[in-house]
Design a protein around this motif. Structure first.
Motif, PDB file in Angstrom:
ATOM      1  N   ARG A  39      -3.317   9.700   3.204  1.00  0.00           N
ATOM      2  CA  ARG A  39      -4.351   9.121   2.516  1.00  0.00           C
ATOM      3  C   ARG A  39      -3.648   7.920   1.691  1.00  0.00           C
ATOM      4  NH1 ARG A  39      -3.547  11.572  -3.238  1.00  0.00           N
ATOM      5  NH2 ARG A  39      -1.554  12.667  -2.682  1.00  0.00           N
ATOM      6  N   VAL A  40      -4.827   6.953   1.127  1.00  0.00           N
ATOM      7  CA  VAL A  40      -4.244   5.756   0.290  1.00  0.00           C
ATOM      8  C   VAL A  40      -3.885   6.549  -1.122  1.00  0.00           C
ATOM      9  CG1 VAL A  40      -4.867   3.664  -1.066  1.00  0.00           C
ATOM     10  CG2 VAL A  40      -5.540   4.108   1.530  1.00  0.00           C
ATOM     11  N   CYS A  41      -2.888   6.424  -1.821  1.00  0.00           N
ATOM     12  CA  CYS A  41      -2.642   6.525  -2.960  1.00  0.00           C
ATOM     13  C   CYS A  41      -2.739   5.493  -3.928  1.00  0.00           C
ATOM     14  CB  CYS A  41      -1.203   7.067  -3.434  1.00  0.00           C
ATOM     15  SG  CYS A  41      -0.764   8.810  -2.125  1.00  0.00           S
ATOM     16  N   TRP A  93       0.737  -1.117  -0.033  1.00  0.00           N
ATOM     17  CA  TRP A  93       0.007  -0.012   0.082  1.00  0.00           C
ATOM     18  C   TRP A  93       1.033   1.188  -0.114  1.00  0.00           C
ATOM     19  CZ3 TRP A  93      -5.168   0.108  -0.002  1.00  0.00           C
ATOM     20  CH2 TRP A  93      -5.868  -1.346   0.378  1.00  0.00           C
ATOM     21  N   VAL A  94       0.668   2.100  -1.024  1.00  0.00           N
ATOM     22  CA  VAL A  94       1.245   3.297  -0.807  1.00  0.00           C
ATOM     23  C   VAL A  94       0.577   4.541  -0.215  1.00  0.00           C
ATOM     24  CG1 VAL A  94       2.428   5.241  -2.290  1.00  0.00           C
ATOM     25  CG2 VAL A  94       2.616   2.766  -3.059  1.00  0.00           C
ATOM     26  N   LEU A  95       0.998   5.198   0.616  1.00  0.00           N
ATOM     27  CA  LEU A  95       0.100   5.999   1.572  1.00  0.00           C
ATOM     28  C   LEU A  95       1.050   7.542   1.395  1.00  0.00           C
ATOM     29  CD1 LEU A  95      -0.086   3.844   4.599  1.00  0.00           C
ATOM     30  CD2 LEU A  95      -1.816   4.020   2.686  1.00  0.00           C
ATOM     31  N   GLY A  96       0.427   8.375   1.418  1.00  0.00           N
ATOM     32  CA  GLY A  96       0.952   9.905   1.140  1.00  0.00           C
ATOM     33  C   GLY A  96       0.250  11.059   2.043  1.00  0.00           C
ATOM     34  N   ASP A  97       0.981  11.836   2.386  1.00  0.00           N
ATOM     35  CA  ASP A  97       0.393  12.986   2.982  1.00  0.00           C
ATOM     36  C   ASP A  97      -0.540  13.748   2.163  1.00  0.00           C
ATOM     37  OD1 ASP A  97       2.177  14.157   1.473  1.00  0.00           O
ATOM     38  OD2 ASP A  97       2.935  15.798   2.829  1.00  0.00           O
ATOM     39  N   ASP A  98      -1.677  14.417   3.000  1.00  0.00           N
ATOM     40  CA  ASP A  98      -2.501  15.263   1.962  1.00  0.00           C
ATOM     41  C   ASP A  98      -2.095  16.544   1.651  1.00  0.00           C
ATOM     42  OD1 ASP A  98      -4.721  16.530   0.984  1.00  0.00           O
ATOM     43  OD2 ASP A  98      -6.061  15.802   2.633  1.00  0.00           O
TER      44      ASP A  98
END
Length: 187
Positions: free
Chosen positions: A148-150, A136-141
């Protein structure tokens, strides 16, 4: 009582062996298993250290793009309230969370994997030979909200690269890893 002593002694032996075992550096290459993964990441190679019990991802290499990002273990609190459970659910097996470090090509990898984010994290599943891998790639909003999930990336196992000795890996890979046929691996 004797059974407890045997159990405790056995646990102590396994713990001591795991703690004193030298970590082996390994490189597993993966192919995209679907179009989302092909479009977002392409082929990736995960460089990790492995002891008797633990696996720790050290770097992610873009096999085709010749980009490398260092990753560091991260506490899921950095993702905001609810952590991984809020983002990927309570039962997703991908629980090893790593922050993508911005140096080298890390910032570029973050931009490619998670457009608009300046910080990315990856929640990695169990890395094992001849087994598929989900990440899962997650990133800052970008608007300042919680992480969030990217993307959810799915890979099929491609093969293991033969790593040069550990000193080369630790010193910016003076020699590239070698594939099964001696062909240079990701750099």
């Amino acid at each position: 009582m004797r059974a407890w002593r045997s159990l405790l002694l056995g646990a102590a032996v396994v713990s001591a062996a795991a703690g004193s075992a030298d970590a082996k550096i390994r490189l597993f290459s993966y192919d995209p298993a679907n179009q989302v993964t092909e479009r977002t990441a392409g082929d990736l190679t995960f460089e990790f250290s492995q002891t008797l019990i633990f696996v720790k991802v050290l770097r992610i290499h873009s096999t085709e793009g010749h980009a490398t990002a260092e990753v560091k273990p991260a506490d899921e609190k950095v993702l905001g309230r609810g952590g991984l459970a809020r983002l990927i659910g309570n039962f997703a097996p991908e629980r090893d969370l790593y922050a993508v470090e911005p140096q080298d090509e890390g910032a570029d990898m973050t931009a490619a994997f998670c457009p608009g984010s300046t910080q990315a994290w990856v929640a990695v599943g169990h890395i094992a030979e001849n087994r598929p891998l989900n990440v899962w790639v997650l990133g800052d909003d970008p608007k300042g909200g919680p992480a969030r999930v990217c993307a959810k990336l799915s890979f099929t196992f491609h093969g293991e690269w033969r790593a040069p000795d550990d000193s080369d890996i630790e010193h910016n890979q003076e020699r590239p890893p070698q594939g099964p046929s001696g062909v240079p691996g990701p750099s």
